[in-house]
Design a protein around this motif. Structure first.
Motif, PDB file in Angstrom:
ATOM      1  N   ALA A   1     -12.301  -1.963  18.780  1.00  0.00           N
ATOM      2  CA  ALA A   1     -11.067  -1.164  18.824  1.00  0.00           C
ATOM      3  C   ALA A   1      -9.949  -1.951  19.494  1.00  0.00           C
ATOM      4  CB  ALA A   1     -11.326   0.149  19.563  1.00  0.00           C
ATOM      5  N   GLU A   2     -10.284  -2.655  20.568  1.00  0.00           N
ATOM      6  CA  GLU A   2      -9.289  -3.463  21.279  1.00  0.00           C
ATOM      7  C   GLU A   2      -8.746  -4.569  20.371  1.00  0.00           C
ATOM      8  OE1 GLU A   2      -9.761  -6.566  24.877  1.00  0.00           O
ATOM      9  OE2 GLU A   2     -10.458  -4.533  25.329  1.00  0.00           O
ATOM     10  N   TRP A   3      -9.627  -5.199  19.594  1.00  0.00           N
ATOM     11  CA  TRP A   3      -9.211  -6.266  18.677  1.00  0.00           C
ATOM     12  C   TRP A   3      -8.278  -5.716  17.611  1.00  0.00           C
ATOM     13  CZ3 TRP A   3      -9.071  -7.620  13.623  1.00  0.00           C
ATOM     14  CH2 TRP A   3      -8.848  -8.964  13.326  1.00  0.00           C
ATOM     15  N   ILE A   4      -8.602  -4.558  17.053  1.00  0.00           N
ATOM     16  CA  ILE A   4      -7.770  -3.963  16.003  1.00  0.00           C
ATOM     17  C   ILE A   4      -6.371  -3.667  16.549  1.00  0.00           C
ATOM     18  CG2 ILE A   4      -7.441  -1.886  14.602  1.00  0.00           C
ATOM     19  CD1 ILE A   4     -10.480  -1.931  14.116  1.00  0.00           C
ATOM     20  N   VAL A   5      -6.300  -3.086  17.734  1.00  0.00           N
ATOM     21  CA  VAL A   5      -4.997  -2.777  18.320  1.00  0.00           C
ATOM     22  C   VAL A   5      -4.216  -4.058  18.590  1.00  0.00           C
ATOM     23  CG1 VAL A   5      -3.878  -1.858  20.390  1.00  0.00           C
ATOM     24  CG2 VAL A   5      -5.727  -0.579  19.296  1.00  0.00           C
ATOM     25  N   GLN A   6      -4.893  -5.055  19.121  1.00  0.00           N
ATOM     26  CA  GLN A   6      -4.241  -6.299  19.488  1.00  0.00           C
ATOM     27  C   GLN A   6      -3.718  -7.057  18.266  1.00  0.00           C
ATOM     28  OE1 GLN A   6      -6.809  -8.931  21.647  1.00  0.00           O
ATOM     29  NE2 GLN A   6      -5.164 -10.292  22.268  1.00  0.00           N
ATOM     30  N   HIS A   7      -4.425  -6.984  17.140  1.00  0.00           N
ATOM     31  CA  HIS A   7      -4.080  -7.794  15.964  1.00  0.00           C
ATOM     32  C   HIS A   7      -3.572  -6.982  14.783  1.00  0.00           C
ATOM     33  CE1 HIS A   7      -5.672 -11.413  17.820  1.00  0.00           C
ATOM     34  NE2 HIS A   7      -6.711 -10.702  18.199  1.00  0.00           N
ATOM     35  N   ALA A   8      -3.268  -5.714  14.967  1.00  0.00           N
ATOM     36  CA  ALA A   8      -2.864  -4.851  13.853  1.00  0.00           C
ATOM     37  C   ALA A   8      -1.628  -5.376  13.139  1.00  0.00           C
ATOM     38  CB  ALA A   8      -2.629  -3.422  14.349  1.00  0.00           C
ATOM     39  N   ASP A   9      -0.610  -5.796  13.891  1.00  0.00           N
ATOM     40  CA  ASP A   9       0.613  -6.291  13.260  1.00  0.00           C
ATOM     41  C   ASP A   9       0.347  -7.541  12.438  1.00  0.00           C
ATOM     42  OD1 ASP A   9       2.071  -4.235  14.384  1.00  0.00           O
ATOM     43  OD2 ASP A   9       2.699  -5.425  16.125  1.00  0.00           O
ATOM     44  N   GLU A  10      -0.465  -8.439  12.969  1.00  0.00           N
ATOM     45  CA  GLU A  10      -0.770  -9.678  12.252  1.00  0.00           C
ATOM     46  C   GLU A  10      -1.553  -9.392  10.970  1.00  0.00           C
ATOM     47  OE1 GLU A  10      -3.166 -13.893  12.883  1.00  0.00           O
ATOM     48  OE2 GLU A  10      -3.083 -12.447  14.519  1.00  0.00           O
ATOM     49  N   VAL A  11      -2.526  -8.497  11.050  1.00  0.00           N
ATOM     50  CA  VAL A  11      -3.317  -8.151   9.864  1.00  0.00           C
ATOM     51  C   VAL A  11      -2.428  -7.507   8.805  1.00  0.00           C
ATOM     52  CG1 VAL A  11      -5.183  -6.684   9.000  1.00  0.00           C
ATOM     53  CG2 VAL A  11      -5.494  -7.971  11.114  1.00  0.00           C
ATOM     54  N   ALA A  12      -1.539  -6.621   9.218  1.00  0.00           N
ATOM     55  CA  ALA A  12      -0.621  -5.979   8.273  1.00  0.00           C
ATOM     56  C   ALA A  12       0.285  -7.021   7.613  1.00  0.00           C
ATOM     57  CB  ALA A  12       0.207  -4.919   8.979  1.00  0.00           C
ATOM     58  N   ARG A  13       0.794  -7.971   8.409  1.00  0.00           N
ATOM     59  CA  ARG A  13       1.650  -9.022   7.861  1.00  0.00           C
ATOM     60  C   ARG A  13       0.877  -9.894   6.868  1.00  0.00           C
ATOM     61  NH1 ARG A  13       3.093 -10.747  12.323  1.00  0.00           N
ATOM     62  NH2 ARG A  13       1.700 -12.515  12.523  1.00  0.00           N
ATOM     63  N   LEU A  14      -0.355 -10.264   7.213  1.00  0.00           N
ATOM     64  CA  LEU A  14      -1.169 -11.066   6.302  1.00  0.00           C
ATOM     65  C   LEU A  14      -1.448 -10.312   5.003  1.00  0.00           C
ATOM     66  CD1 LEU A  14      -3.722 -12.596   8.815  1.00  0.00           C
ATOM     67  CD2 LEU A  14      -1.946 -13.824   7.563  1.00  0.00           C
ATOM     68  N   HIS A  15      -1.707  -9.010   5.112  1.00  0.00           N
ATOM     69  CA  HIS A  15      -1.951  -8.201   3.922  1.00  0.00           C
ATOM     70  C   HIS A  15      -0.708  -8.156   3.045  1.00  0.00           C
ATOM     71  CE1 HIS A  15      -2.421  -4.379   1.626  1.00  0.00           C
ATOM     72  NE2 HIS A  15      -3.597  -4.941   1.396  1.00  0.00           N
ATOM     73  N   ASP A  16       0.465  -7.964   3.657  1.00  0.00           N
ATOM     74  CA  ASP A  16       1.723  -7.963   2.902  1.00  0.00           C
ATOM     75  C   ASP A  16       1.958  -9.310   2.226  1.00  0.00           C
ATOM     76  OD1 ASP A  16       2.168  -5.365   3.638  1.00  0.00           O
ATOM     77  OD2 ASP A  16       3.595  -5.851   5.242  1.00  0.00           O
ATOM     78  N   ASP A  17       1.699 -10.402   2.956  1.00  0.00           N
ATOM     79  CA  ASP A  17       1.863 -11.739   2.376  1.00  0.00           C
ATOM     80  C   ASP A  17       0.931 -11.928   1.187  1.00  0.00           C
ATOM     81  OD1 ASP A  17       3.746 -12.270   4.312  1.00  0.00           O
ATOM     82  OD2 ASP A  17       2.402 -13.539   5.533  1.00  0.00           O
ATOM     83  N   TYR A  18      -0.293 -11.437   1.327  1.00  0.00           N
ATOM     84  CA  TYR A  18      -1.255 -11.538   0.228  1.00  0.00           C
ATOM     85  C   TYR A  18      -0.770 -10.761  -0.996  1.00  0.00           C
ATOM     86  CZ  TYR A  18      -5.448 -10.688  -2.533  1.00  0.00           C
ATOM     87  OH  TYR A  18      -6.335 -10.588  -3.558  1.00  0.00           O
ATOM     88  N   LEU A  19      -0.301  -9.545  -0.783  1.00  0.00           N
ATOM     89  CA  LEU A  19       0.196  -8.739  -1.901  1.00  0.00           C
ATOM     90  C   LEU A  19       1.412  -9.401  -2.548  1.00  0.00           C
ATOM     91  CD1 LEU A  19      -0.163  -5.105  -0.518  1.00  0.00           C
ATOM     92  CD2 LEU A  19      -1.638  -6.289  -2.163  1.00  0.00           C
ATOM     93  N   ASN A  20       2.314  -9.963  -1.744  1.00  0.00           N
ATOM     94  CA  ASN A  20       3.474 -10.650  -2.274  1.00  0.00           C
ATOM     95  C   ASN A  20       3.094 -11.885  -3.069  1.00  0.00           C
ATOM     96  OD1 ASN A  20       5.208  -8.753  -1.206  1.00  0.00           O
ATOM     97  ND2 ASN A  20       5.551  -9.924   0.687  1.00  0.00           N
ATOM     98  N   SER A  21       2.037 -12.594  -2.626  1.00  0.00           N
ATOM     99  CA  SER A  21       1.616 -13.788  -3.355  1.00  0.00           C
ATOM    100  C   SER A  21       1.011 -13.413  -4.711  1.00  0.00           C
ATOM    101  CB  SER A  21       0.594 -14.591  -2.532  1.00  0.00           C
ATOM    102  OG  SER A  21      -0.637 -13.922  -2.444  1.00  0.00           O
ATOM    103  N   GLU A  22       0.376 -12.252  -4.805  1.00  0.00           N
ATOM    104  CA  GLU A  22      -0.139 -11.793  -6.090  1.00  0.00           C
ATOM    105  C   GLU A  22       1.015 -11.456  -7.030  1.00  0.00           C
ATOM    106  OE1 GLU A  22      -2.812  -8.510  -5.603  1.00  0.00           O
ATOM    107  OE2 GLU A  22      -4.543  -9.852  -5.563  1.00  0.00           O
ATOM    108  N   ASP A  23       2.072 -10.831  -6.498  1.00  0.00           N
ATOM    109  CA  ASP A  23       3.235 -10.484  -7.315  1.00  0.00           C
ATOM    110  C   ASP A  23       3.914 -11.751  -7.819  1.00  0.00           C
ATOM    111  OD1 ASP A  23       2.757  -7.817  -6.891  1.00  0.00           O
ATOM    112  OD2 ASP A  23       4.232  -7.627  -5.254  1.00  0.00           O
ATOM    113  N   ASP A  24       3.988 -12.804  -6.989  1.00  0.00           N
ATOM    114  CA  ASP A  24       4.634 -14.058  -7.378  1.00  0.00           C
ATOM    115  C   ASP A  24       3.813 -14.767  -8.463  1.00  0.00           C
ATOM    116  OD1 ASP A  24       6.569 -13.565  -5.501  1.00  0.00           O
ATOM    117  OD2 ASP A  24       5.704 -14.932  -3.997  1.00  0.00           O
ATOM    118  N   GLY A  25       2.507 -14.553  -8.487  1.00  0.00           N
ATOM    119  CA  GLY A  25       1.641 -15.223  -9.445  1.00  0.00           C
ATOM    120  C   GLY A  25       1.665 -14.599 -10.829  1.00  0.00           C
ATOM    121  N   ARG A  26       2.238 -13.425 -10.986  1.00  0.00           N
ATOM    122  CA  ARG A  26       2.226 -12.745 -12.288  1.00  0.00           C
ATOM    123  C   ARG A  26       3.220 -13.309 -13.218  1.00  0.00           C
ATOM    124  NH1 ARG A  26       1.467  -6.529 -10.398  1.00  0.00           N
ATOM    125  NH2 ARG A  26      -0.546  -6.871  -9.488  1.00  0.00           N
TER     126      ARG A  26
END
Length: 165
Positions: free
Chosen positions: A140-165
């Motif tokens: 739980a502590e790890w999730i709270v500490q890294h939530a913003d980074e994980v969300a940013r990485l997920h957004d970057d991943y989704l954006n990279s899929e959109d760029d590949g289409r």
């Protein structure tokens, strides 16, 4: 990497090494005792312990091999430590992600629901040797500490899929 010299007597007062590796489970100072290698007549072990200053240290030592009725040599002298002092390395417990080949689990269903994020992370910590009682707390502590980074990485991943289409 911080190093510290402990005398053999100081280590004995802290319960290092334990008489039996299973004793680490019930010790207040010894946090982990694990095998790291095998020599001809002894095994190399690593002991992680907490000192009087509440810092965490690691030392390696030799212990007899438990080989049943097979030939064993004499037990190692003074746990394989030479001299009056033993060098310890300061350590801290950190989650480590490793790539392994694992069996493919069955798909979750009503009888076996998919584990949530905290339970999934907690099980990783438990597999790496963390006590079950604190694994969920660390997750739980790890999730709270890294939530913003994980969300940013997920957004970057989704954006990279959109760029590949």
């Amino acid at each position: 990497m911080p190093l510290k010299q402990f005398t053999v007597d100081q280590l004995a007062d802290l319960g290092v090494p334990p008489h039996d590796p299973k004793d680490a489970e019930y010790s207040e100072t010894v946090l982990l005792d694990e095998a790291v290698g095998t020599l001809k007549y002894s095994q190399q072990r690593r002991c992680v312990f907490r000192d009087d200053d509440d810092r965490t240290w690691s030392v390696t030592y030799e212990a007899p091999v438990d080989s049943g009725d097979y030939e064993v040599g004499p037990p190692p002298d003074n746990h394989g430590w030479h001299g009056e002092t033993v060098e310890a390395t300061e350590v801290a417990q950190r989650p480590v992600i490793v790539r392994q080949w694992q069996p493919v689990p069955d798909e979750p269903d009503i009888e076996r629901p998919h584990l949530g994020a905290i339970d999934s992370l907690a099980s990783i910590w438990e597999e790496s040797g963390t006590r079950t009682s604190v694994a969920g707390e660390y997750a739980a502590e790890w999730i709270v500490q890294h939530a913003d980074e994980v969300a940013r990485l997920h957004d970057d991943y989704l954006n990279s899929e959109d760029d590949g289409r």
